[in-house]
Design a protein around this motif. Structure first.
Motif, PDB file in Angstrom:
ATOM      1  N   UNK A  15       0.839  -1.192   0.000  1.00 37.39           N
ATOM      2  CA  UNK A  15       0.000   0.000   0.000  1.00 37.39           C
ATOM      3  C   UNK A  15       0.873   1.240   0.000  1.00 37.39           C
ATOM      4  N   UNK A  16       0.576   2.155  -0.900  1.00 36.80           N
ATOM      5  CA  UNK A  16       1.294   3.421  -0.955  1.00 36.80           C
ATOM      6  C   UNK A  16       0.520   4.430  -0.113  1.00 36.80           C
ATOM      7  N   UNK A  37       0.699  10.464  -9.664  1.00 30.83           N
ATOM      8  CA  UNK A  37       1.022   9.790 -10.919  1.00 30.83           C
ATOM      9  C   UNK A  37       2.357   9.068 -10.869  1.00 30.83           C
ATOM     10  N   UNK A  38       3.385   9.734 -10.337  1.00 21.55           N
ATOM     11  CA  UNK A  38       4.704   9.104 -10.206  1.00 21.55           C
ATOM     12  C   UNK A  38       4.636   7.852  -9.331  1.00 21.55           C
ATOM     13  N   UNK A  39       3.921   7.958  -8.218  1.00 19.90           N
ATOM     14  CA  UNK A  39       3.813   6.815  -7.306  1.00 19.90           C
ATOM     15  C   UNK A  39       3.051   5.661  -7.950  1.00 19.90           C
ATOM     16  N   UNK A  40       2.014   5.966  -8.682  1.00 17.50           N
ATOM     17  CA  UNK A  40       1.262   4.908  -9.366  1.00 17.50           C
ATOM     18  C   UNK A  40       2.140   4.204 -10.400  1.00 17.50           C
ATOM     19  N   UNK A  41       2.884   4.977 -11.169  1.00 16.39           N
ATOM     20  CA  UNK A  41       3.748   4.373 -12.196  1.00 16.39           C
ATOM     21  C   UNK A  41       4.884   3.560 -11.566  1.00 16.39           C
ATOM     22  N   UNK A  42       5.454   4.067 -10.506  1.00  7.96           N
ATOM     23  CA  UNK A  42       6.605   3.408  -9.885  1.00  7.96           C
ATOM     24  C   UNK A  42       6.235   2.147  -9.119  1.00  7.96           C
TER      25      UNK A  42
END
Length: 103
Positions: A15-16, A37-42
């Motif tokens: 979980x982020x 967006x960065x966290x979702x992609x990473x």
């Protein structure tokens, strides 16, 4: 008014968690969207929590922009929730149609 600080963390479960501190103004929503967006992609998490326990202020009219970011993340397949909202933040998000994201 305090500037916005965004602190991400990843739990062992995957979980982020995105912790928001300070004031979230309309001009900050682009930075918030980019961070999400960065966290979702990473990480490609199945769940993301936006912890607003340290959010001092949600500028009027900003809730709609925040919800647009959450809706976009949800469409990517990530379950996303807002946690620890103060009554004022909760009320603004609820009034903007974000009740499904509040836990």
């Amino acid at each position: 008014m305090t500037s916005l600080s965004i602190t991400p963390a990843v739990r062992a479960t995957g979980t982020v968690v995105v912790v928001l501190r300070g004031s979230l103004r309309r001009v900050d929503t682009t930075v918030f969207a980019e961070a999400v967006g960065r966290l979702l992609r990473a990480h490609r998490p199945s769940r993301m929590e936006v912890d607003v326990s340290r959010l001092l202020e949600l500028e009027p009219g900003t809730a709609e922009a925040v919800l647009a970011v959450l809706r976009t993340a949800s469409r990517e397949g990530t379950a996303i929730v807002v946690t620890h909202a103060s009554s004022g933040v909760r009320q603004q998000l609820w009034a903007a149609g974000g009740e499904r994201y509040l836990v």
